[in-house]
Design a protein around this motif. Sequence first.
Motif, mmCIF file in Angstrom:
data_model
loop_
_atom_site.group_PDB
_atom_site.id
_atom_site.type_symbol
_atom_site.label_atom_id
_atom_site.label_comp_id
_atom_site.label_asym_id
_atom_site.label_seq_id
_atom_site.Cartn_x
_atom_site.Cartn_y
_atom_site.Cartn_z
ATOM 1 N N PHE A 69 0.849 -1.195 0.000
ATOM 2 C CA PHE A 69 0.000 0.000 0.000
ATOM 3 C C PHE A 69 0.880 1.238 0.000
ATOM 4 N N LYS A 70 0.324 2.325 -0.532
ATOM 5 C CA LYS A 70 1.032 3.601 -0.577
ATOM 6 C C LYS A 70 0.667 4.440 0.650
ATOM 7 N N GLU A 71 1.323 5.577 0.772
ATOM 8 C CA GLU A 71 1.223 6.364 1.997
ATOM 9 C C GLU A 71 -0.177 6.903 2.279
ATOM 10 N N ASN A 72 -1.030 7.011 1.247
ATOM 11 C CA ASN A 72 -2.366 7.571 1.461
ATOM 12 C C ASN A 72 -3.477 6.532 1.314
ATOM 13 N N ASP A 73 -3.123 5.250 1.227
ATOM 14 C CA ASP A 73 -4.119 4.209 0.948
ATOM 15 C C ASP A 73 -4.961 3.829 2.158
ATOM 16 N N ASP A 186 10.623 8.035 5.386
ATOM 17 C CA ASP A 186 10.813 7.738 3.970
ATOM 18 C C ASP A 186 11.933 6.708 3.840
ATOM 19 N N VAL A 187 11.717 5.701 3.004
ATOM 20 C CA VAL A 187 12.675 4.597 2.881
ATOM 21 C C VAL A 187 13.149 4.472 1.445
ATOM 22 N N SER A 188 14.468 4.461 1.275
ATOM 23 C CA SER A 188 15.085 4.212 -0.027
ATOM 24 C C SER A 188 15.923 2.942 0.087
ATOM 25 N N GLU A 189 16.593 2.583 -0.984
ATOM 26 C CA GLU A 189 17.460 1.405 -0.971
ATOM 27 C C GLU A 189 18.526 1.533 0.119
ATOM 28 N N GLU A 190 18.941 2.762 0.398
ATOM 29 C CA GLU A 190 20.030 2.982 1.362
ATOM 30 C C GLU A 190 19.582 2.886 2.815
ATOM 31 N N ILE A 237 10.126 0.211 -0.525
ATOM 32 C CA ILE A 237 10.713 1.533 -0.707
ATOM 33 C C ILE A 237 9.582 2.527 -0.949
ATOM 34 N N GLY A 238 9.561 3.611 -0.206
ATOM 35 C CA GLY A 238 8.493 4.584 -0.384
ATOM 36 C C GLY A 238 8.459 5.596 0.743
ATOM 37 N N SER A 242 3.772 4.245 3.705
ATOM 38 C CA SER A 242 3.696 3.133 2.765
ATOM 39 C C SER A 242 4.110 1.849 3.479
ATOM 40 N N GLY A 243 3.781 0.704 2.873
ATOM 41 C CA GLY A 243 4.144 -0.550 3.523
ATOM 42 C C GLY A 243 3.470 -1.728 2.868
ATOM 43 N N ALA A 244 3.236 -2.792 3.663
ATOM 44 C CA ALA A 244 2.638 -4.004 3.095
ATOM 45 C C ALA A 244 2.109 -4.922 4.190
ATOM 46 N N PHE A 245 1.073 -5.680 3.821
ATOM 47 C CA PHE A 245 0.647 -6.857 4.570
ATOM 48 C C PHE A 245 1.452 -8.021 3.988
ATOM 49 N N VAL A 246 2.118 -8.799 4.823
ATOM 50 C CA VAL A 246 2.942 -9.895 4.309
ATOM 51 C C VAL A 246 2.759 -11.139 5.183
#
Length: 306
Positions: A69-73, A186-190, A237-238, A242-246
């Motif tokens: 999901f995105k930050e506003n979902d 905020d999360v990037s690859e780094e 990354i986002g 943002s995030g996810a159900f896993v």
Amino acid sequence: MEKKVFQPIQGRSLAHIMKKKLGLPKKGSYALIRMCKQIANPRQFFLRKSLANNVKKGNQVIKEGYKTFKENDIPGIANIIHLCQKITENKLTNNKNPKIYQRNVGKDFLLPILGGKEFLDYPDLIQFIVSNDILNPVVNYLGTVPIFAGANIFWSPANQTATSSQLFHLDTEDYTQIKVFINICDVSEENGPFAFLPANLSQKFLKKINYSEYDSRRFQDDEIFSHIDSQNVIKLIGKAGSGAFVDTAQCLHYGSRLNKYDRIILMLQYQRFDTPLESVASIDIPSHAPFFASMTNIQKLTLGYI
């Protein structure tokens, strides 16, 4: 007054006995524990199934073991992010020594800076944990009203390691469960993002190597990518929110690897009532909390009341 769900069987204790005293393999002992829990409290087992059948599917539908999901979902998540950021700022301003937050000596990543009973000081977080937008996708995916198994705000400071849970693995408390990972910054690859493979690809790889259920092995990238294209890895990354159900018992995953910069996440865990191994990070929510009276039966049952 609401009654706390009676839990006559402690899966972790029983699993220890079955392994040490009886020499049973994990798969067999886990199946036996699940059956014991269902037999010991059939009313709770069937009530959870019945209530789950009435939960409507919304926009967040978990397929192949995940839903990003995105930050506003998710409605209201902006307030939760702001609250978690304030908590994080207060914690790390007062003490940013990683050793203060370590659960395991030598583990310098995924450090819990808020967990357990500390969540009771933040009723907005508790209400968010069982809000319909979070809970309904979990109920539909698991096919039952789950047990809220715990929550943490995790801090992963800069590190140079790729070990333990920083390598691909499955969680082994059960054959299915859901964790919700929410980026608080905020999360990037780094930032060493949480990363995973969808359930179908994870199981494809595990079948090829004759992996046994509930095996707690870690896998190197080259072992995975000799069978599965690395382009299939999903990284969270986002922006903050943002995030996810896993399903971390079905999806191979890792996180907090080789961070160049800090990462903060909120992690929520949901298990089935008959899970073989209960979470060690559960939170006992009191029924006299001011928000409790307005909750639905599904929400109360998730928090352990019936």
